[in-house]
Design a protein around this motif. Structure first.
Motif, short mmCIF file in Angstrom:
data_model
loop_
_atom_site.label_atom_id
_atom_site.label_comp_id
_atom_site.label_asym_id
_atom_site.label_seq_id
_atom_site.Cartn_x
_atom_site.Cartn_y
_atom_site.Cartn_z
N GLU A 54 6.74 -0.40 2.61
CA GLU A 54 6.44 -1.75 3.08
C GLU A 54 5.43 -1.73 4.22
N LEU A 55 5.56 -0.76 5.13
CA LEU A 55 4.64 -0.67 6.25
C LEU A 55 3.23 -0.35 5.77
N LEU A 56 3.10 0.59 4.86
CA LEU A 56 1.79 0.93 4.33
C LEU A 56 1.18 -0.25 3.58
N ALA A 57 2.00 -0.97 2.83
CA ALA A 57 1.49 -2.13 2.10
C ALA A 57 1.05 -3.24 3.05
N ALA A 58 1.82 -3.45 4.11
CA ALA A 58 1.51 -4.53 5.05
C ALA A 58 0.24 -4.26 5.85
N THR A 59 -0.15 -2.99 5.95
CA THR A 59 -1.34 -2.62 6.72
C THR A 59 -2.50 -2.17 5.82
N ASP A 60 -2.33 -2.30 4.54
CA ASP A 60 -3.31 -1.74 3.60
C ASP A 60 -4.71 -2.34 3.77
N ASP A 61 -4.79 -3.63 4.10
CA ASP A 61 -6.11 -4.27 4.22
C ASP A 61 -6.56 -4.41 5.67
N CYS A 62 -5.90 -3.74 6.60
CA CYS A 62 -6.28 -3.85 8.00
C CYS A 62 -7.51 -2.99 8.29
N ASP A 63 -8.34 -3.47 9.19
CA ASP A 63 -9.58 -2.78 9.54
C ASP A 63 -9.39 -1.78 10.66
N ALA A 64 -8.34 -1.94 11.46
CA ALA A 64 -8.05 -1.02 12.56
C ALA A 64 -6.56 -1.12 12.87
N ILE A 65 -6.05 -0.12 13.57
CA ILE A 65 -4.62 -0.03 13.85
C ILE A 65 -4.41 0.40 15.29
N VAL A 66 -3.41 -0.21 15.94
CA VAL A 66 -2.94 0.25 17.25
C VAL A 66 -1.46 0.60 17.10
N ILE A 67 -1.09 1.81 17.48
CA ILE A 67 0.31 2.24 17.48
C ILE A 67 0.80 2.23 18.92
N MET A 68 1.86 1.48 19.16
CA MET A 68 2.33 1.20 20.52
C MET A 68 3.35 2.23 21.00
N GLY A 69 3.81 2.03 22.24
CA GLY A 69 4.77 2.94 22.86
C GLY A 69 6.20 2.65 22.45
N GLY A 70 7.12 3.46 22.98
CA GLY A 70 8.53 3.29 22.66
C GLY A 70 9.29 4.59 22.84
N GLU A 71 10.33 4.75 22.05
CA GLU A 71 11.25 5.87 22.19
C GLU A 71 10.63 7.20 21.75
N ASP A 72 11.34 8.29 22.09
CA ASP A 72 10.93 9.63 21.67
C ASP A 72 10.89 9.75 20.15
#
Length: 249
Positions: A54-72
């Motif tokens: 689902e994550l790959l499908a939801a981002t499939d047409d995105c032009d750029a990505i930011v991965i945010m902070g969080g847990e280890d």
């Protein structure tokens, strides 16, 4: 049409840690708002709340990505063991999904920025390791309320790095709050920024538009132009990629 930016956080649900969750949500919302103000059409996603597919499908047409902070990150993804000092809750589904995003971005040449945990995701996705716990020092405040955990310190950006081009200076001030750091660098990654104690605070891929910063440019006390400049760099990388595609066609 505005370019499409995916801002991918860990989760929208931490009922057992309300203060930490509120802090993380504030930082994530700041990144989303900065993207929108920078001319992006922003999609905000929580990797733990979706399957990998689902994550790959939801981002499939995105032009750029930011991965945010969080847990280890879950230690098995980098060959580490459990039970280390300062170990936090793990979101294995989020780890797997975000690692897959990095690998696909590398394959496609999609501009990608990793923030704090996002840098660590980049490193692990490309075969690197993490130092599971660093000594108390300049990288976080300890034994304080979550709203006071961020600590300011300098970072020296390395000659030839794209971060110098993006931020326009060599010596910067950052806000950080991490207890883990880069161990062995992943394939194709090079250091782009170093803290005074020698820890790697930023990485870049030697040929792909992938950058990771260990600090929080979205933090309230960070320099006001730091996050906008990093997002503008994604726009520049996207424009360069489109020109290259047209020339190759």
């Amino acid at each position: 049409m505005a370019p499409r930016l995916a801002v991918v956080e860990v989760t929208r649900h931490r009922p057992d840690r309300p203060a930490y969750h509120a802090k993380v949500q504030l930082l994530n919302a700041t990144a989303v708002n900065a993207g929108a103000h920078g001319g992006w059409h922003v999609t905000r996603l929580a990797a733990a709340d979706l399957t990998l597919v689902e994550l790959l499908a939801a981002t499939d047409d995105c032009d750029a990505i930011v991965i945010m902070g969080g847990e280890d990150l879950t230690p098995r993804f980098y060959g580490g063991g459990a039970g280390y000092e300062g170990e936090t809750h793990h979101f294995e589904v989020a780890d797997a999904g975000q690692i897959a995003l990095v690998r696909r971005a590398l394959d496609r040449g999609t501009p990608l920025l990793g923030i704090c945990r996002g840098l660590q995701i980049i490193n692990v996705a490309l075969g690197g390791t993490l130092v599971q716990h660093i000594e108390e020092g300049i990288h976080r405040n300890v034994d304080v309320p979550i709203d006071e955990i961020l600590r300011e310190h300098p970072v020296q950006l390395l000659p030839g790095s794209t971060l110098i081009e993006s931020l326009g200076e060599t010596d910067i001030r950052v806000q950080s709050a991490h207890h883990q750091s880069v161990g062995r660098l992943g394939a194709g990654l090079v250091p782009a920024g170093i803290a005074p104690d020698g820890l790697v605070e930023a990485v870049e891929h030697e040929s792909a538009p992938i950058t990771g910063v260990q600090w929080h440019p979205e933090a309230p006390n960070s320099p006001a132009d730091q996050l906008p400049l990093l997002l503008a760099a994604l726009s520049s990388q996207l424009a360069e990629a489109r020109v290259a595609d047209q020339l190759a066609a």
